[in-house]
Motif scaffolding. Structure first.
Motif, PDB file in Angstrom:
ATOM      1  N   THR A   1      39.938  42.862  38.981  1.00  0.00           N
ATOM      2  CA  THR A   1      40.235  43.248  40.360  1.00  0.00           C
ATOM      3  C   THR A   1      41.349  42.390  40.940  1.00  0.00           C
ATOM      4  OG1 THR A   1      37.936  43.965  40.684  1.00  0.00           O
ATOM      5  CG2 THR A   1      39.249  43.542  42.661  1.00  0.00           C
ATOM      6  N   THR A   2      41.325  41.106  40.630  1.00  0.00           N
ATOM      7  CA  THR A   2      42.367  40.204  41.127  1.00  0.00           C
ATOM      8  C   THR A   2      43.725  40.560  40.539  1.00  0.00           C
ATOM      9  OG1 THR A   2      40.722  38.430  41.312  1.00  0.00           O
ATOM     10  CG2 THR A   2      43.035  37.791  41.382  1.00  0.00           C
ATOM     11  N   MET A   3      43.774  40.867  39.264  1.00  0.00           N
ATOM     12  CA  MET A   3      45.041  41.251  38.638  1.00  0.00           C
ATOM     13  C   MET A   3      45.539  42.567  39.228  1.00  0.00           C
ATOM     14  SD  MET A   3      44.251  40.185  34.671  1.00  0.00           S
ATOM     15  CE  MET A   3      45.940  40.206  34.127  1.00  0.00           C
ATOM     16  N   ASP A   4      44.634  43.475  39.506  1.00  0.00           N
ATOM     17  CA  ASP A   4      45.029  44.741  40.122  1.00  0.00           C
ATOM     18  C   ASP A   4      45.594  44.498  41.517  1.00  0.00           C
ATOM     19  OD1 ASP A   4      45.131  47.635  39.997  1.00  0.00           O
ATOM     20  OD2 ASP A   4      43.573  47.605  41.528  1.00  0.00           O
ATOM     21  N   ARG A   5      45.039  43.535  42.242  1.00  0.00           N
ATOM     22  CA  ARG A   5      45.545  43.207  43.578  1.00  0.00           C
ATOM     23  C   ARG A   5      46.964  42.641  43.494  1.00  0.00           C
ATOM     24  NH1 ARG A   5      41.507  40.448  45.052  1.00  0.00           N
ATOM     25  NH2 ARG A   5      42.279  38.307  45.038  1.00  0.00           N
ATOM     26  N   ILE A   6      47.214  41.798  42.513  1.00  0.00           N
ATOM     27  CA  ILE A   6      48.577  41.273  42.325  1.00  0.00           C
ATOM     28  C   ILE A   6      49.542  42.414  42.031  1.00  0.00           C
ATOM     29  CG2 ILE A   6      50.032  39.844  40.845  1.00  0.00           C
ATOM     30  CD1 ILE A   6      47.693  37.978  40.450  1.00  0.00           C
ATOM     31  N   PHE A   7      49.110  43.365  41.214  1.00  0.00           N
ATOM     32  CA  PHE A   7      49.976  44.505  40.888  1.00  0.00           C
ATOM     33  C   PHE A   7      50.337  45.282  42.147  1.00  0.00           C
ATOM     34  CE2 PHE A   7      50.282  49.060  39.923  1.00  0.00           C
ATOM     35  CZ  PHE A   7      51.361  49.059  39.056  1.00  0.00           C
ATOM     36  N   ARG A   8      49.352  45.581  42.977  1.00  0.00           N
ATOM     37  CA  ARG A   8      49.616  46.366  44.193  1.00  0.00           C
ATOM     38  C   ARG A   8      50.537  45.606  45.148  1.00  0.00           C
ATOM     39  NH1 ARG A   8      43.947  46.908  44.222  1.00  0.00           N
ATOM     40  NH2 ARG A   8      43.852  45.783  46.206  1.00  0.00           N
ATOM     41  N   GLU A   9      50.289  44.314  45.319  1.00  0.00           N
ATOM     42  CA  GLU A   9      51.141  43.536  46.225  1.00  0.00           C
ATOM     43  C   GLU A   9      52.555  43.404  45.667  1.00  0.00           C
ATOM     44  OE1 GLU A   9      50.464  42.578  49.176  1.00  0.00           O
ATOM     45  OE2 GLU A   9      48.332  43.082  49.211  1.00  0.00           O
ATOM     46  N   THR A  10      52.695  43.368  44.357  1.00  0.00           N
ATOM     47  CA  THR A  10      54.020  43.293  43.735  1.00  0.00           C
ATOM     48  C   THR A  10      54.803  44.573  43.980  1.00  0.00           C
ATOM     49  OG1 THR A  10      53.193  41.782  42.034  1.00  0.00           O
ATOM     50  CG2 THR A  10      55.245  42.928  41.572  1.00  0.00           C
ATOM     51  N   ILE A  11      54.122  45.713  43.859  1.00  0.00           N
ATOM     52  CA  ILE A  11      54.781  46.990  44.157  1.00  0.00           C
ATOM     53  C   ILE A  11      55.271  47.007  45.600  1.00  0.00           C
ATOM     54  CG2 ILE A  11      54.411  49.467  44.373  1.00  0.00           C
ATOM     55  CD1 ILE A  11      54.522  48.542  41.498  1.00  0.00           C
ATOM     56  N   ALA A  12      54.401  46.574  46.532  1.00  0.00           N
ATOM     57  CA  ALA A  12      54.792  46.525  47.945  1.00  0.00           C
ATOM     58  C   ALA A  12      55.941  45.551  48.165  1.00  0.00           C
ATOM     59  CB  ALA A  12      53.583  46.140  48.795  1.00  0.00           C
ATOM     60  N   LEU A  13      55.910  44.418  47.473  1.00  0.00           N
ATOM     61  CA  LEU A  13      56.954  43.404  47.624  1.00  0.00           C
ATOM     62  C   LEU A  13      58.325  43.973  47.265  1.00  0.00           C
ATOM     63  CD1 LEU A  13      57.822  40.454  48.088  1.00  0.00           C
ATOM     64  CD2 LEU A  13      57.256  40.009  45.689  1.00  0.00           C
ATOM     65  N   ARG A  14      58.389  44.755  46.217  1.00  0.00           N
ATOM     66  CA  ARG A  14      59.684  45.308  45.814  1.00  0.00           C
ATOM     67  C   ARG A  14      60.228  46.259  46.883  1.00  0.00           C
ATOM     68  NH1 ARG A  14      61.872  49.868  42.468  1.00  0.00           N
ATOM     69  NH2 ARG A  14      63.734  49.046  41.448  1.00  0.00           N
ATOM     70  N   VAL A  15      59.366  47.131  47.404  1.00  0.00           N
ATOM     71  CA  VAL A  15      59.807  48.073  48.433  1.00  0.00           C
ATOM     72  C   VAL A  15      60.313  47.323  49.665  1.00  0.00           C
ATOM     73  CG1 VAL A  15      59.053  49.915  49.979  1.00  0.00           C
ATOM     74  CG2 VAL A  15      58.250  49.872  47.606  1.00  0.00           C
ATOM     75  N   LEU A  16      59.582  46.305  50.091  1.00  0.00           N
ATOM     76  CA  LEU A  16      59.956  45.550  51.289  1.00  0.00           C
ATOM     77  C   LEU A  16      61.225  44.743  51.057  1.00  0.00           C
ATOM     78  CD1 LEU A  16      56.367  44.378  52.212  1.00  0.00           C
ATOM     79  CD2 LEU A  16      57.783  45.950  53.558  1.00  0.00           C
ATOM     80  N   LEU A  45      51.321  52.523  48.125  1.00  0.00           N
ATOM     81  CA  LEU A  45      50.762  51.174  48.016  1.00  0.00           C
ATOM     82  C   LEU A  45      51.480  50.210  48.961  1.00  0.00           C
ATOM     83  CD1 LEU A  45      50.289  50.896  44.139  1.00  0.00           C
ATOM     84  CD2 LEU A  45      48.505  51.176  45.862  1.00  0.00           C
ATOM     85  N   ALA A  46      52.794  50.368  49.083  1.00  0.00           N
ATOM     86  CA  ALA A  46      53.538  49.506  50.007  1.00  0.00           C
ATOM     87  C   ALA A  46      53.105  49.763  51.445  1.00  0.00           C
ATOM     88  CB  ALA A  46      55.038  49.748  49.851  1.00  0.00           C
ATOM     89  N   LEU A  47      52.887  51.021  51.800  1.00  0.00           N
ATOM     90  CA  LEU A  47      52.456  51.349  53.159  1.00  0.00           C
ATOM     91  C   LEU A  47      51.057  50.815  53.437  1.00  0.00           C
ATOM     92  CD1 LEU A  47      53.397  52.810  55.701  1.00  0.00           C
ATOM     93  CD2 LEU A  47      52.349  54.899  54.800  1.00  0.00           C
ATOM     94  N   LEU A  48      50.207  50.826  52.405  1.00  0.00           N
ATOM     95  CA  LEU A  48      48.857  50.293  52.568  1.00  0.00           C
ATOM     96  C   LEU A  48      48.880  48.792  52.826  1.00  0.00           C
ATOM     97  CD1 LEU A  48      45.823  51.029  52.418  1.00  0.00           C
ATOM     98  CD2 LEU A  48      45.917  50.480  49.981  1.00  0.00           C
ATOM     99  N   ALA A  49      49.926  48.103  52.364  1.00  0.00           N
ATOM    100  CA  ALA A  49      49.986  46.643  52.503  1.00  0.00           C
ATOM    101  C   ALA A  49      50.414  46.184  53.888  1.00  0.00           C
ATOM    102  CB  ALA A  49      50.945  46.061  51.456  1.00  0.00           C
ATOM    103  N   VAL A  50      51.039  47.066  54.662  1.00  0.00           N
ATOM    104  CA  VAL A  50      51.527  46.644  55.982  1.00  0.00           C
ATOM    105  C   VAL A  50      50.407  46.785  57.008  1.00  0.00           C
ATOM    106  CG1 VAL A  50      53.840  47.418  55.341  1.00  0.00           C
ATOM    107  CG2 VAL A  50      52.365  48.932  56.677  1.00  0.00           C
ATOM    108  N   PRO A  51      50.560  46.139  58.191  1.00  0.00           N
ATOM    109  CA  PRO A  51      49.504  46.254  59.225  1.00  0.00           C
ATOM    110  C   PRO A  51      49.241  47.702  59.609  1.00  0.00           C
ATOM    111  CG  PRO A  51      51.060  44.504  59.759  1.00  0.00           C
ATOM    112  CD  PRO A  51      51.632  45.229  58.599  1.00  0.00           C
ATOM    113  N   ALA A  52      48.014  47.965  60.009  1.00  0.00           N
ATOM    114  CA  ALA A  52      47.607  49.321  60.373  1.00  0.00           C
ATOM    115  C   ALA A  52      48.349  49.786  61.614  1.00  0.00           C
ATOM    116  CB  ALA A  52      46.101  49.373  60.605  1.00  0.00           C
ATOM    117  N   PRO A  53      48.592  51.093  61.729  1.00  0.00           N
ATOM    118  CA  PRO A  53      49.288  51.599  62.920  1.00  0.00           C
ATOM    119  C   PRO A  53      48.412  51.525  64.163  1.00  0.00           C
ATOM    120  CG  PRO A  53      48.559  53.414  61.529  1.00  0.00           C
ATOM    121  CD  PRO A  53      48.290  52.157  60.761  1.00  0.00           C
TER     122      PRO A  53
END
Length: 695
Positions: free
Chosen positions: A228-243, A585-593
């Motif tokens: 689960t922790t490795m999956d979390r790093i993957f998702r945050e990495t995807i978001a990091l690239r977009v941002l 995934l990048a949109l999920l990482a940002v604060p909620a609307p």
């Protein structure tokens, strides 16, 4: 011919270092019964035991944990032994044998438990000369299988954790490479996709490896937390690239770019150290780097409040900082778990049912059964002992896809020519069983050493091995070598005929359903983003990924059909679908609307509606509805961000710089979500356009 030559170059390319130790072990297990049979005067019995060992290790999978390997080897030995028994039972009735062997081949294509070694055992035993009783032949076969199983598993107590550690290290290393790529200058789509695919593949491999170990309940939960922790790093990495891409577009010359590069390098280095050395050796340095980026982000925020820097840049960098914080926390967690390690005691292997489909469907089992039955019938008419070369070639060469069959036939022809000529040369120079054993051992050593790194070399050395073992008691001369090569070529030709004429095109018909499923799953994902339920979003990301994977698989199979060619627009659609998931995934990482977040929900609903409309048009063939004005909504979002920025700066001027006001929450969402929303909408519309019915 150019395509075949290219495929051959790929088949003979070495993916890694050959497993010489494994090859030597297999060669030893195959040659020991042969040597014992020659020395004791029981050559036929020694050859039968060696063939049983070969058929058993044919079903081995060296990358599996030892428990799973033990189960697989023992099951293969059992099925090969039963195949030997069936093959000897049908020897007196040739025409019945033709039907039975065809049915067994078809059954093997339907039920994985009836594997290729079992079908080979039936075929080879039928053509083997009489001389041993049925119980004796079966006992000798299972003895050879148990011998090679014991040799393969002899190091189990001391190496039982090696596949687990290897899977863990490969998954962590691939994730670190992806993290470095996300923090650097934007890569090409091909390079990023390659790194992303490697990270997903190694994570899945690690998940499978972990599931095959029997550990304590506490350790089992620890492994789940690690994944689960490795999956979390993957998702945050995807978001990091977009941002990062969005922030560079807003502020390409900012000092923060170099600091971000250093931070991602430090985090990736710490992650590699955690998975390879098993401890938090470099984690403090990585956290210091995250702290330096946070300090720089604070400077940029103050500069934005003083109107020296655009406020959206400061918001984007703030979201990047939050991604880095979450990645740093996850890396520290992985290092602690790796340091504690998971202990697996030297218990007996686990024999649970494998997690895979019980059967497969399609035309291929029927096609294979008919082809093998016809091959048997033709060979019964010739009454030629070497006829088994013809039948076995049809059996192992006929694949579900036509071009795969072409590749198999080509490689098998090369392997048979090399093996048959090599055996004839060896026996012409130095006749006798001793030299033939040396040649068989060399083929086994090279074949099994190259098995995991080069399919071409594996086929070239292993193809003649089973047939030389089955012909061990017969004279082998240049005439026999010529007969083997001729019959192999003829068997390959028959396999090509069946692959070309019987149900050669079937995957184009399945494309419509796969396209509709892909569109609907991605529409459901976009709708889930409205509710911001992270669990639901991640579930729908998984389902959307599965649908896109099935579409890509159908395209790959379509490419392998006679004259088949997958439309490039659908290949591009698969890529666009992957980018939709990344931006989700990048949109999920940002604060909620919040209420001040503008047209976010409207835009998501518009995108989902468009995907569903195209799915309906593809399914029914009806005209596509007129698209909404997506560009207008994006312009409105940009204007909304600018208005929020001005209002926030007014608040700062009034002394509300550190208060969490509604406007601040709104700009935190809108400015950070804007690039992900823009990219998500663009890629979703591209997906819709590429899959829409052509008029």
């Amino acid at each position: 011919m150019r395509r075949i030559a290219g495929a051959l170059r790929g088949d003979f390319a070495l993916a890694a270092r050959p497993a010489w130790g494994y090859g030597l072990l297999c060669a030893l297990a195959i040659c020991l019964p042969l040597v014992a049979g020659v020395l004791s005067g029981h050559v036929r019995e020694g050859a039968a035991a060696a063939l049983g060992g070969y058929l058993t290790v044919f079903g081995d999978a060296p990358g599996l944990p030892y428990g799973a390997r033990a189960r697989k080897l023992l099951l293969t030995a059992l099925m090969a032994t039963l195949g030997v028994g069936l093959g000897q039972l049908i020897q007196p009735w040739p025409w019945l044998a033709a039907v039975v062997i065809g049915l067994v081949a078809a059954a093997g294509a339907v039920w994985p438990v009836i594997n290729t070694p079992a079908v080979l055992a039936v075929t080879l035993t039928y053509f083997a000369p009489m001389g041993m009783s049925l119980p004796a032949r079966m006992a000798i076969t299972v003895a050879g299988g148990l011998l090679i199983t014991a040799l393969v598993l002899v190091l189990w107590p001391v190496r039982r954790l090696q596949p687990l550690r290897t899977a863990f290290e490969e998954a962590g290393t691939a994730l670190a490479d992806l993290l470095v790529a996300a923090g650097r200058a934007p890569l090409s789509d091909e390079s990023w996709e390659s790194l992303r695919r490697e990270a997903v593949t190694t994570h899945d491999d690690a998940s499978r490896a972990f599931s095959l170990y029997r550990v304590s309940q506490e350790d089992d939960r620890a492994l789940e937390r690690l994944l689960t922790t490795m999956d979390r790093i993957f998702r945050e990495t995807i978001a990091l690239r977009v941002l990062r891409v969005a922030a560079v577009q807003e502020d390409p010359e900012g000092e923060w770019v170099g600091v971000l590069d250093e931070t991602t390098e430090a985090l990736a280095h710490a992650l590699r150290g955690a998975v390879t050395r098993g401890g938090p050796v470099t984690v403090p340095e990585a956290m210091d780097a995250v702290g330096r980026f946070a300090d720089l982000n604070e400077e940029v925020r103050r500069a934005a409040h003083a109107r020296r820097t655009p406020l959206p840049v400061a918001v984007l960098l703030g979201q990047i900082r939050r991604c880095l914080d979450r990645i740093g926390t996850a890396v520290r967690s992985i290092s602690q778990q790796a340091e504690e390690a998971v202990e697996v005691g030297p218990r007996l292997p686990r024999f649970t049912r494998p997690r895979r489909p019980v059967f497969s469907t399609g035309h291929h089992p029927v096609r294979l059964g008919l082809a093998v039955t016809l091959a048997m019938a033709l060979m019964l008419l010739t009454h030629e002992h070497y006829a088994k070369w013809f039948v076995v070639t049809v059996l192992v060469s006929l694949r579900p896809a036509y071009r795969d069959t072409v590749d198999r036939v080509t490689l098998r022809g090369i392997g048979t020519a090399v093996g048959a000529a090599g055996a004839a040369v060896v026996l012409a120079i130095a006749p006798g069983h001793t030299y033939l054993i040396v040649f068989i051992g060399l083929c086994a050593l090279l074949g099994f050493a190259f098995r995991g790194v080069s399919y071409g070399y594996w086929t070239m050395f292993a193809t003649p091995l089973s047939l030389m073992l089955s012909d061990f008691t017969l004279p082998l001369d240049w005439g026999a070598a010529a007969a083997r090569v001729t019959l192999t070529a003829a068997g390959g030709a028959l396999a090509l005929v069946f692959a070309r004429l019987l149900w050669p095109r079937g995957h184009r018909a399945s494309l419509t359903g796969r396209i509709v499923d892909t569109l609907e799953r991605h529409a459901a994902l976009v709708r889930a983003l409205v509710d911001r339920d992270s669990k639901k979003v991640l579930e729908r990301v998984s389902k959307a990924s599965e649908a896109a994977h099935l579409l890509a698989d159908s395209l790959d199979r379509l490419d392998k059909e006679p004259g088949g060619s997958a439309p490039q627009r659908l290949r591009d659609a698969v890529t666009a679908a992957r980018r939709v998931r990344d931006n989700a995934l990048a949109l999920l990482a940002v604060p909620a609307p919040v209420e001040e977040s503008g047209p976010t929900v409207a835009l998501l609903d518009m995108v989902a509606d468009r995907l569903e409309d195209v799915a309906e048009a593809v399914r029914t063939g009806r005209p596509l509805k007129r698209a909404d004005d997506f560009d207008h909504v994006l312009d409105e979002l940009g204007a909304h961000v600018e208005r929020l920025a001005e209002r926030r700066l007014d608040e700062v001027a009034e002394g509300a710089a550190d208060r969490m006001t509604g406007v601040r929450r709104g700009i935190m969402h809108a400015a950070a979500a804007r690039p992900a929303l823009n990219a998500l909408g663009t890629e979703a519309l591209k997906l819709a356009s590429l899959t829409a019915p052509r008029t």
